[in-house]
Design an enzyme around this catalytic site. Sequence first.
Site, short mmCIF file in Angstrom:
data_model
loop_
_atom_site.label_atom_id
_atom_site.label_comp_id
_atom_site.label_asym_id
_atom_site.label_seq_id
_atom_site.Cartn_x
_atom_site.Cartn_y
_atom_site.Cartn_z
CB SER A 13 -0.95 0.01 1.20
OG SER A 13 -2.05 -0.84 0.96
CB SER A 36 -4.71 1.71 3.67
OG SER A 36 -3.75 1.30 2.72
CE LYS A 86 -4.67 1.48 -0.91
NZ LYS A 86 -3.98 0.30 -0.35
#
Length: 397
Positions: free
Chosen positions: A60, A123, A63
Amino acid sequence: MKRGLSASICLLLIMISLPSTAVITPNPPELSAKGYVLMDFNSGAVIAQQNARTELAPASLTKLMTAFVVGQEIRSGRLAWDDVVSVSKNAWSANFQGSSLMFIKPKDEITVRNLMTGLIVQSGNDAAVALAEHIAGSESAFVSLMNGWAQSLSLEDTRFINAHGLDGDGIKTSPLDMARLLTALIKELPEVYQLYGLKTFQWNDITQYNRNKLLWDRSIDVDGGKTGYTEAAGYSLVSSATEGSMRLISVVMGASSEQSRASASKALLNYGFRFFDTQQVMDEGQIEARVRVWKGQPENVGALVDQDAYLTLPRTVSSGLSKKVIVDKWITAPLAKGDLLGRVEWRNGGNIVATYPVVSAEDVTLSGWVGQVWDGIKLRFSKMLAWLSSQMGGGND
């Protein structure tokens, strides 16, 4: 001399490998991770690293780039925080079972601000896809934007294949690239970065907590960052903290647990704040030298630094710093404002610790034909004298 070379291309080079006789600084903490980087935000100096350019799965941390692209769209005026996004079936949270979610569903009408908060705090993989489709029409088209921005930021070890970071063939990044990405996000998109300091966010009657445990640690002033985890990547954390006027970026990738990534990040940040210091040494627009421009009008031009300049050095280095301006002797017109003229070297004990480019303070046009001919003769004669001097053992510094 090439013209039009921006200072951003000729990035500063920081070296902290000073003589052992001059610096007594302990080694960085030993960390259990696949790779890490500790970087100063202002100078770009890498204070500590291990496998800084090893290609690893980002999970993640991807992101960060998703948010960066969205932020750039807002910055350009093509998107607004209050724009409403209609959630498609592709972005439905049911498609990402067992992963980080904002819990959105098809036909939900959600503002960009709320989706960005869900992307950053929770997230949300679903939020990532919803934003990607809204901006680029499809996730794959948005990924092209992500990789384009990665190239423009010189993230040489990075390639994205989706907007959320779940494992797949070809997805990769490195600790150094993630440090550079967060640095760019903080500098260019402060309104986006503010969201990384939020501890909670509620959507669909579900309150979720930011997974960056350092936000709750009162012993260190961490104001943002991003976590990541997949089975292939392990546990990762990008964080930024401040102490006084100093800001540090830490990246820990491939730790064994949530607690391990947090404790490793804190250890790195504490090490940097305790044993290093960053000082501003030059101001943007500061003239460092006057440079002769052959065949030009005017004949002399100011050589300036076009960005604030910082040095990051061990705290034990308190004296002995010197500055030297090195410019090309044979610069000819025409010049455009911002063209590269040379560099400023900062030294300690004979070792270069930082280099900054200096550029032209103004445009320089060609002089009249008489001046060009006369300068051409003088230039040829000057070069001949310099060559003879070098053949006779004279210096040409």
